[in-house]
Design a protein around this motif. Structure first.
Motif, PDB file in Angstrom:
ATOM      1  N   ILE A 118       0.847  -1.196   0.000  1.00 26.05           N
ATOM      2  CA  ILE A 118       0.000   0.000   0.000  1.00 26.05           C
ATOM      3  C   ILE A 118       0.882   1.245   0.000  1.00 26.05           C
ATOM      4  O   ILE A 118       1.803   1.364   0.797  1.00 26.05           O
ATOM      5  N   GLY A 119       0.579   2.159  -0.897  1.00 23.41           N
ATOM      6  CA  GLY A 119       1.339   3.391  -1.016  1.00 23.41           C
ATOM      7  C   GLY A 119       2.496   3.314  -1.995  1.00 23.41           C
ATOM      8  O   GLY A 119       3.117   4.324  -2.299  1.00 23.41           O
ATOM      9  N   GLN A 120       2.792   2.125  -2.510  1.00 22.51           N
ATOM     10  CA  GLN A 120       3.897   1.985  -3.468  1.00 22.51           C
ATOM     11  C   GLN A 120       3.488   2.570  -4.822  1.00 22.51           C
ATOM     12  O   GLN A 120       2.352   2.422  -5.264  1.00 22.51           O
ATOM     13  N   VAL A 121       4.410   3.226  -5.471  1.00 25.52           N
ATOM     14  CA  VAL A 121       4.171   3.802  -6.791  1.00 25.52           C
ATOM     15  C   VAL A 121       4.194   2.689  -7.830  1.00 25.52           C
ATOM     16  O   VAL A 121       5.050   1.811  -7.802  1.00 25.52           O
ATOM     17  N   GLY A 122       3.239   2.736  -8.735  1.00 24.43           N
ATOM     18  CA  GLY A 122       3.188   1.770  -9.814  1.00 24.43           C
ATOM     19  C   GLY A 122       2.978   2.475 -11.137  1.00 24.43           C
ATOM     20  O   GLY A 122       2.538   3.630 -11.186  1.00 24.43           O
ATOM     21  N   ALA A 124      -2.257  -7.876 -21.854  1.00 29.61           N
ATOM     22  CA  ALA A 124      -0.944  -8.505 -22.050  1.00 29.61           C
ATOM     23  C   ALA A 124      -0.190  -8.437 -20.719  1.00 29.61           C
ATOM     24  O   ALA A 124      -0.476  -7.595 -19.865  1.00 29.61           O
ATOM     25  N   GLU A 125       0.762  -9.326 -20.536  1.00 29.23           N
ATOM     26  CA  GLU A 125       1.551  -9.356 -19.299  1.00 29.23           C
ATOM     27  C   GLU A 125       2.242  -8.022 -19.042  1.00 29.23           C
ATOM     28  O   GLU A 125       2.508  -7.266 -19.969  1.00 29.23           O
ATOM     29  N   PHE A 126       2.549  -7.768 -17.801  1.00 25.22           N
ATOM     30  CA  PHE A 126       3.283  -6.583 -17.354  1.00 25.22           C
ATOM     31  C   PHE A 126       2.564  -5.283 -17.706  1.00 25.22           C
ATOM     32  O   PHE A 126       3.198  -4.271 -17.983  1.00 25.22           O
ATOM     33  N   SER A 127       1.232  -5.283 -17.654  1.00 25.78           N
ATOM     34  CA  SER A 127       0.486  -4.049 -17.907  1.00 25.78           C
ATOM     35  C   SER A 127       0.634  -3.081 -16.743  1.00 25.78           C
ATOM     36  O   SER A 127       0.402  -1.879 -16.893  1.00 25.78           O
ATOM     37  N   THR A 128       1.022  -3.595 -15.588  1.00 23.36           N
ATOM     38  CA  THR A 128       1.303  -2.774 -14.411  1.00 23.36           C
ATOM     39  C   THR A 128       2.616  -3.244 -13.812  1.00 23.36           C
ATOM     40  O   THR A 128       2.837  -4.453 -13.667  1.00 23.36           O
ATOM     41  N   VAL A 129       3.490  -2.305 -13.496  1.00 21.35           N
ATOM     42  CA  VAL A 129       4.783  -2.643 -12.878  1.00 21.35           C
ATOM     43  C   VAL A 129       4.988  -1.764 -11.645  1.00 21.35           C
ATOM     44  O   VAL A 129       4.507  -0.635 -11.587  1.00 21.35           O
ATOM     45  N   PHE A 130       5.680  -2.314 -10.681  1.00 25.18           N
ATOM     46  CA  PHE A 130       5.930  -1.614  -9.429  1.00 25.18           C
ATOM     47  C   PHE A 130       7.437  -1.582  -9.147  1.00 25.18           C
ATOM     48  O   PHE A 130       8.008  -2.600  -8.752  1.00 25.18           O
ATOM     49  N   PRO A 131       8.085  -0.432  -9.346  1.00 24.00           N
ATOM     50  CA  PRO A 131       9.517  -0.353  -9.024  1.00 24.00           C
ATOM     51  C   PRO A 131       9.722  -0.504  -7.517  1.00 24.00           C
ATOM     52  O   PRO A 131       8.912  -0.028  -6.721  1.00 24.00           O
ATOM     53  N   LYS A 132      10.786  -1.186  -7.141  1.00 21.36           N
ATOM     54  CA  LYS A 132      11.077  -1.412  -5.726  1.00 21.36           C
ATOM     55  C   LYS A 132      11.575  -0.146  -5.036  1.00 21.36           C
ATOM     56  O   LYS A 132      11.432   0.004  -3.837  1.00 21.36           O
ATOM     57  N   SER A 133      12.173   0.746  -5.811  1.00 22.84           N
ATOM     58  CA  SER A 133      12.684   1.998  -5.252  1.00 22.84           C
ATOM     59  C   SER A 133      12.799   3.016  -6.380  1.00 22.84           C
ATOM     60  O   SER A 133      12.653   2.675  -7.560  1.00 22.84           O
TER      61      SER A 133
END
Length: 79
Positions: free
Chosen positions: A3-7, A22-31
């Protein structure tokens, strides 16, 4: 992700049911330091396979992509 992570999400298929995207339509960088890698994953793993991107946008993307090194290093320096 948490929760609160930028995607990052594909603008063109965001309202399509997840099982139809399609795959990877949403990605969440770890930092923040991995933001460029998340964008690169979206570009390489999703955009080429998303059938919801209009043809004119796909053509512009392909033109821009041809200017970026295949390993993403040139892309990283602009982020």
């Amino acid at each position: 992700f948490f929760i609160g992570q930028v995607g990052l999400r594909c603008l063109h298929c965001r309202n399509v049911p997840i099982d139809e995207r399609a795959e990877f339509s949403t990605v969440f960088p770890k930092s923040c330091l991995e933001f460029h890698a998340a964008i690169w994953r979206l570009m390489v793993r999703h955009i080429d396979h998303c059938c919801y991107i209009p043809d004119n946008v796909q053509l512009r993307y392909e033109a821009m992509r041809s200017m970026v090194q295949s390993d993403g290093l040139a892309f990283k320096k602009y982020c």
